[in-house]
Motif scaffolding. Structure first.
Motif, PDB file in Angstrom:
ATOM      1  N   MET A   1      44.763  46.741  32.359  1.00  0.00           N
ATOM      2  CA  MET A   1      43.716  46.893  33.319  1.00  0.00           C
ATOM      3  C   MET A   1      43.368  48.136  33.643  1.00  0.00           C
ATOM      4  SD  MET A   1      42.161  45.129  35.490  1.00  0.00           S
ATOM      5  CE  MET A   1      42.814  43.612  35.314  1.00  0.00           C
ATOM      6  N   THR A   2      42.102  48.596  33.644  1.00  0.00           N
ATOM      7  CA  THR A   2      41.618  50.018  33.782  1.00  0.00           C
ATOM      8  C   THR A   2      41.143  50.259  35.460  1.00  0.00           C
ATOM      9  OG1 THR A   2      39.249  49.495  33.517  1.00  0.00           O
ATOM     10  CG2 THR A   2      40.584  50.184  31.654  1.00  0.00           C
ATOM     11  N   LYS A   3      40.980  51.494  35.563  1.00  0.00           N
ATOM     12  CA  LYS A   3      40.421  51.881  36.899  1.00  0.00           C
ATOM     13  C   LYS A   3      39.320  51.196  37.273  1.00  0.00           C
ATOM     14  CE  LYS A   3      42.629  56.398  38.122  1.00  0.00           C
ATOM     15  NZ  LYS A   3      42.287  57.790  38.450  1.00  0.00           N
ATOM     16  N   ALA A   4      38.440  51.310  36.455  1.00  0.00           N
ATOM     17  CA  ALA A   4      37.058  50.654  36.611  1.00  0.00           C
ATOM     18  C   ALA A   4      37.044  49.241  37.106  1.00  0.00           C
ATOM     19  CB  ALA A   4      36.156  51.100  35.516  1.00  0.00           C
ATOM     20  N   ASP A  36      53.253  50.249  33.039  1.00  0.00           N
ATOM     21  CA  ASP A  36      54.179  49.162  33.125  1.00  0.00           C
ATOM     22  C   ASP A  36      53.450  48.040  34.058  1.00  0.00           C
ATOM     23  OD1 ASP A  36      54.290  50.433  35.444  1.00  0.00           O
ATOM     24  OD2 ASP A  36      56.518  50.308  35.660  1.00  0.00           O
ATOM     25  N   ASN A  37      52.056  47.972  34.199  1.00  0.00           N
ATOM     26  CA  ASN A  37      51.411  46.976  34.896  1.00  0.00           C
ATOM     27  C   ASN A  37      51.746  47.066  36.359  1.00  0.00           C
ATOM     28  OD1 ASN A  37      49.440  44.888  34.696  1.00  0.00           O
ATOM     29  ND2 ASN A  37      50.815  43.506  35.167  1.00  0.00           N
ATOM     30  N   ASP A  67      44.661  37.805  41.264  1.00  0.00           N
ATOM     31  CA  ASP A  67      43.577  37.768  40.214  1.00  0.00           C
ATOM     32  C   ASP A  67      43.752  38.755  39.232  1.00  0.00           C
ATOM     33  OD1 ASP A  67      42.680  35.881  42.171  1.00  0.00           O
ATOM     34  OD2 ASP A  67      41.289  37.501  43.044  1.00  0.00           O
ATOM     35  N   LEU A  68      44.167  39.775  39.767  1.00  0.00           N
ATOM     36  CA  LEU A  68      44.411  41.009  38.709  1.00  0.00           C
ATOM     37  C   LEU A  68      45.605  41.020  37.825  1.00  0.00           C
ATOM     38  CD1 LEU A  68      42.534  43.837  40.418  1.00  0.00           C
ATOM     39  CD2 LEU A  68      41.607  42.443  38.626  1.00  0.00           C
ATOM     40  N   LYS A  69      46.498  40.218  38.401  1.00  0.00           N
ATOM     41  CA  LYS A  69      47.900  39.970  37.633  1.00  0.00           C
ATOM     42  C   LYS A  69      48.826  41.405  37.564  1.00  0.00           C
ATOM     43  CE  LYS A  69      46.382  35.820  36.862  1.00  0.00           C
ATOM     44  NZ  LYS A  69      47.105  34.669  37.831  1.00  0.00           N
TER      45      LYS A  69
END
Length: 318
Positions: A1-4, A36-37, A67-69
């Motif tokens: 997952m990126t900042k954007a 590490d998410n 939602d973003l896990k």
């Protein structure tokens, strides 16, 4: 997952301190996504004990976890201090790639605004490839401070700050993403800019990484000017920078095609060394205006280049 991706999702959540969506409020001080998410977000407002604040935090955590896990979520709040963003119009000059003359475009634009009677400042946000001071011929003296803020360097009435002016010699910058964001934040809040600056020009780094995202969080009202050269490859990458700006909610005020042609000093004939139409392709793709085709700089065409940038300023003026 990126900042954007994170910003795009949580941007719709209302900020309890301003009653605006997070994408517009500019109160995300720091956003770090670890390998590490896990995610750590710091907001620039004080924690409150009321129903609205509790609802905000509950919704934010729900989105981040469900939602973003994200496996881990840390949220911090800090009471606002004296570090406030300066007033003025912010225009970021972006290109997507290096070597297209983005820094020189920023500088020429600054001088054009100054000729139009505006008070101008340049922030060299290209931390790894800082070159504005070198191009402008600014002498690198030890920075001075007043009231715990660094005084900007001044050349021809234009106020300038960049990483290169704070380092000894030609030392490289070897920082990771979070350090870049902190440096950019300091350029805004820890520099003693004059209060009556009309325009801040940001010389952006190539690409669409951390600095572009940090600028979006700090100044969501920032406008974007896209620079390309006539080559198809340069235009293709410039389009990426423009599309990234649109995805982050910035307004694109136009495109500039740099190094468009070389004018013969004897006959005035133009030679298109790098092909044609790259700038127009960028403008068409981003649904904006091609503001100018800037000739290659020679020893004899300063007046032509000055006139070109004076026209650009007229088109994007207040």
């Amino acid at each position: 997952m990126t900042k954007a991706e994170v910003i795009q999702v949580i941007g719709a959540i209302n900020d309890p301190s301003t009653q605006k969506p997070l994408s517009e409020s500019g109160t995300i001080s720091e956003l770090i996504v670890s390998d590490d998410n896990k995610i750590h977000i710091t907001f620039g407002f004080e924690r409150a004990q009321n129903q609205q604040f509790v609802a905000f935090q509950r919704e934010l955590i729900r989105v981040l976890k469900n939602d973003l896990k994200f496996d881990g979520v840390k949220i911090d709040y800090k009471e606002p201090d004296e570090k406030v963003m300066p007033d003025g119009r912010f225009i970021a000059v972006a290109s997507g790639k290096g070597g297209v003359g983005k820094s020189t475009t920023t500088i020429e634009l600054a001088y054009a605004f100054a000729r139009a009677g505006k008070k101008v400042a340049i922030i060299d946000a290209d931390v790894y490839g800082s070159s504005v001071a070198q191009i402008m011929g600014i002498t690198k003296n030890p920075p001075q401070a007043i009231n715990r803020k660094i005084l900007p360097f001044i050349k021809d009435g234009i106020q300038v700050m960049g990483c290169d002016l704070l380092l000894a010699g030609n030392d490289p910058v070897l920082w990771r993403g979070p350090m870049l964001g902190k440096m950019i934040q300091q350029f805004f809040t820890d520099v003693a800019w004059d209060r009556d600056i009309d325009v801040f020009l940001l010389d952006m780094p190539p690409g669409t990484g951390d600095v572009a995202l940090d600028v979006q969080m700090m100044i969501p009202q920032c406008e974007m000017l896209i620079v390309t050269t006539p080559q198809k490859d340069a235009a293709y990458i410039a389009n990426k920078a423009g599309l990234a700006a649109l995805n982050l909610g910035h307004q694109i005020i136009g495109a500039v095609e740099n190094m468009s042609y070389l004018t013969c000093a004897h006959c005035g004939e133009r030679t298109y060394l790098f092909g044609q139409d790259g700038g127009q392709a960028v403008a068409d793709q981003l649904q904006t205006e091609l503001l100018a085709q800037v000739p290659m700089k020679t020893a004899n065409n300063k007046e032509e280049i000055d006139a070109t940038f004076d026209e650009i300023v007229k088109k994007i003026s207040f």
